[in-house]
Each structure stands twice: as C-alpha cells, then as structure tokens.
Design a protein around this motif. Structure first.
Motif, short mmCIF file in Angstrom:
data_model
loop_
_atom_site.label_atom_id
_atom_site.label_comp_id
_atom_site.label_asym_id
_atom_site.label_seq_id
_atom_site.Cartn_x
_atom_site.Cartn_y
_atom_site.Cartn_z
N VAL A 89 6.24 -7.20 -4.49
CA VAL A 89 4.82 -6.89 -4.62
C VAL A 89 4.47 -5.97 -3.46
O VAL A 89 4.69 -6.31 -2.30
N ILE A 90 3.94 -4.80 -3.81
CA ILE A 90 3.62 -3.80 -2.80
C ILE A 90 2.12 -3.54 -2.82
O ILE A 90 1.56 -3.20 -3.86
N LEU A 91 1.49 -3.72 -1.67
CA LEU A 91 0.07 -3.39 -1.52
C LEU A 91 -0.05 -1.89 -1.31
O LEU A 91 0.66 -1.31 -0.47
N VAL A 92 -0.95 -1.26 -2.06
CA VAL A 92 -1.14 0.18 -1.96
C VAL A 92 -2.60 0.46 -1.64
O VAL A 92 -3.49 0.18 -2.44
N ASP A 93 -2.83 1.01 -0.46
CA ASP A 93 -4.16 1.42 -0.03
C ASP A 93 -4.35 2.84 -0.52
O ASP A 93 -3.60 3.74 -0.13
N VAL A 94 -5.33 3.07 -1.38
CA VAL A 94 -5.51 4.40 -1.96
C VAL A 94 -6.63 5.20 -1.28
O VAL A 94 -7.02 6.25 -1.77
N ARG A 95 -7.09 4.71 -0.13
CA ARG A 95 -8.10 5.46 0.61
C ARG A 95 -7.46 6.67 1.28
O ARG A 95 -6.25 6.78 1.40
N GLU A 96 -8.30 7.57 1.73
CA GLU A 96 -7.83 8.75 2.44
C GLU A 96 -7.37 8.36 3.85
O GLU A 96 -7.89 7.40 4.43
N GLY A 131 1.01 -4.28 6.15
CA GLY A 131 2.12 -4.06 5.23
C GLY A 131 1.81 -3.12 4.09
O GLY A 131 2.72 -2.72 3.35
N ALA A 132 0.56 -2.73 3.92
CA ALA A 132 0.20 -1.83 2.82
C ALA A 132 0.74 -0.43 3.08
O ALA A 132 0.84 0.01 4.23
N ILE A 133 1.09 0.27 2.00
CA ILE A 133 1.43 1.69 2.10
C ILE A 133 0.19 2.48 1.69
O ILE A 133 -0.70 1.95 1.04
N ASN A 134 0.14 3.73 2.11
CA ASN A 134 -1.03 4.56 1.80
C ASN A 134 -0.64 5.67 0.84
O ASN A 134 0.22 6.49 1.14
N ILE A 135 -1.28 5.67 -0.33
CA ILE A 135 -1.16 6.76 -1.30
C ILE A 135 -2.59 7.16 -1.64
O ILE A 135 -3.24 6.53 -2.48
N PRO A 136 -3.12 8.18 -0.95
CA PRO A 136 -4.52 8.56 -1.15
C PRO A 136 -4.75 9.15 -2.54
O PRO A 136 -4.31 10.25 -2.83
N VAL A 185 -5.86 -7.20 10.24
CA VAL A 185 -5.90 -5.75 10.14
C VAL A 185 -4.73 -5.14 10.90
O VAL A 185 -4.44 -5.54 12.03
N GLU A 186 -4.08 -4.17 10.28
CA GLU A 186 -3.05 -3.39 10.94
C GLU A 186 -3.67 -2.07 11.37
O GLU A 186 -4.22 -1.34 10.54
N VAL A 187 -3.60 -1.77 12.65
CA VAL A 187 -4.17 -0.54 13.18
C VAL A 187 -3.29 0.63 12.74
O VAL A 187 -2.06 0.55 12.77
N VAL A 188 -3.93 1.71 12.32
CA VAL A 188 -3.23 2.92 11.90
C VAL A 188 -3.51 3.99 12.93
O VAL A 188 -4.67 4.25 13.26
N LYS A 189 -2.44 4.60 13.45
CA LYS A 189 -2.59 5.65 14.45
C LYS A 189 -2.35 7.01 13.82
O LYS A 189 -1.51 7.13 12.92
N GLN A 190 -3.04 8.01 14.29
CA GLN A 190 -2.88 9.35 13.77
C GLN A 190 -1.44 9.80 13.93
O GLN A 190 -0.83 9.58 14.98
N GLY A 191 -0.93 10.43 12.89
CA GLY A 191 0.45 10.92 12.94
C GLY A 191 1.47 9.88 12.53
O GLY A 191 2.61 10.20 12.32
N LYS A 192 1.06 8.62 12.42
CA LYS A 192 1.99 7.57 12.03
C LYS A 192 2.15 7.57 10.52
O LYS A 192 1.19 7.62 9.79
N LYS A 193 3.38 7.52 10.06
CA LYS A 193 3.64 7.40 8.62
C LYS A 193 3.59 5.94 8.26
O LYS A 193 4.24 5.10 8.89
N ASP A 194 2.80 5.59 7.24
CA ASP A 194 2.72 4.20 6.77
C ASP A 194 3.93 3.90 5.92
O ASP A 194 4.35 4.70 5.13
N ASN A 195 4.46 2.71 6.07
CA ASN A 195 5.56 2.29 5.20
C ASN A 195 5.61 0.82 5.06
O ASN A 195 4.95 0.06 5.58
#
Length: 142
Positions: free
Chosen positions: A36-43, A55-60, A132-142
């Motif tokens: 089961v993969i969580l997908v965050d579709v926000r920008e 643990g979510a991946i980002n697909i905007p 909440v997982e902090v997201v840093k600029q330039g970091k690739k989500d996986n």
C-alpha cells in the motif's frame, strides 16, 4: 472502510475510501509485505509549507497529470524513484480530497486496479494531529 460501487454520481468506481485511523495505522505499521503506497498529489511547494504524511510519495497531479501514462523510465527521470508497481494499492490524498479523487480515476485509467482515496486528506490529517514528515527543498520524496 467503504468502497464506492461506481453507481453514485461523482465517485471513482471501485475506489476504497480510507479514514484517518486507517491511514494512521498504515503509517505506524509500515509492513514491508503490504503493498500500500500513500501518494500525496499536492504540488511540491505545498509539501514544503506543511510537510507530508510519513512515507508518502509525491506525484503532483495538477502540474503532472500525465504521470500515470508515461513510461516507467520517464517517470523515474521525472521523480527520481521508480513508479509504483501496478499490483500495489495506491491511496491518494491532497489538501481537501478533490485532487485525490481525480488522481484515483487517472490511476485506474492507466491500469492500477487497487486505488483508494483519503477524502479528508491533509486538512483532516492536520486537524487530527497525525505525524508529519518534513519535506526539504531539493529532497526527492520516496
């Protein structure tokens, strides 16, 4: 847990509806056997502002609507990680649930059979004080 039957208006056929408690359990369990993969579709800028569900991946979905229909190689070039396999269950969320529903429909159209939506999405997660997982600029989500 609820499943859409496809007979109701504005519903993605056969899309499982997830609630806060189910998502929280999924995040806390992190069972490697469960696909089961969580997908965050926000920008990406939205994730920088708020963080994401751990643990979510980002697909905007708004700026990259073609993401589910491009080749595996193009997907990996675009995001820096492999596209989720078609036998995985994808659970989509956004800020308030609208883009998540659209993404579930796009994923089904592209061949994923097991899709789900978290209608409460980020607003519900934040209101219920989910981790909440902090997201840093330039970091690739996986």
């Amino acid at each position: 847990m609820r499943w859409y039957s496809g007979s109701a208006e504005n519903q993605v056929p056969n899309s499982r509806i997830w609630g806060f408690d189910e998502i929280k359990t999924l995040v806390e369990k992190k069972d490697p056997e469960e696909k089961v993969i969580l997908v965050d579709v926000r920008e990406p800028y939205e994730l920088l502002d708020t963080g994401k569900i751990p643990g979510a991946i980002n697909i905007p979905i708004t700026s990259a609507v073609q993401s589910f229909h491009i080749s595996d190689e193009d997907f990996e070039d675009m995001y820096g990680y492999a596209r989720p396999p078609k036998d995985a269950s994808l659970v989509f969320y956004c800020k308030a649930g609208v883009r998540a529903k659209a993404a579930a429909g796009l994923a089904q159209h592209a061949g994923w059979e097991s899709v789900g939506e978290y209608p409460g999405s980020w607003l519900d997660w934040d209101k219920n004080k989910g981790p909440v997982e902090v997201v840093k600029q330039g970091k690739k989500d996986n």
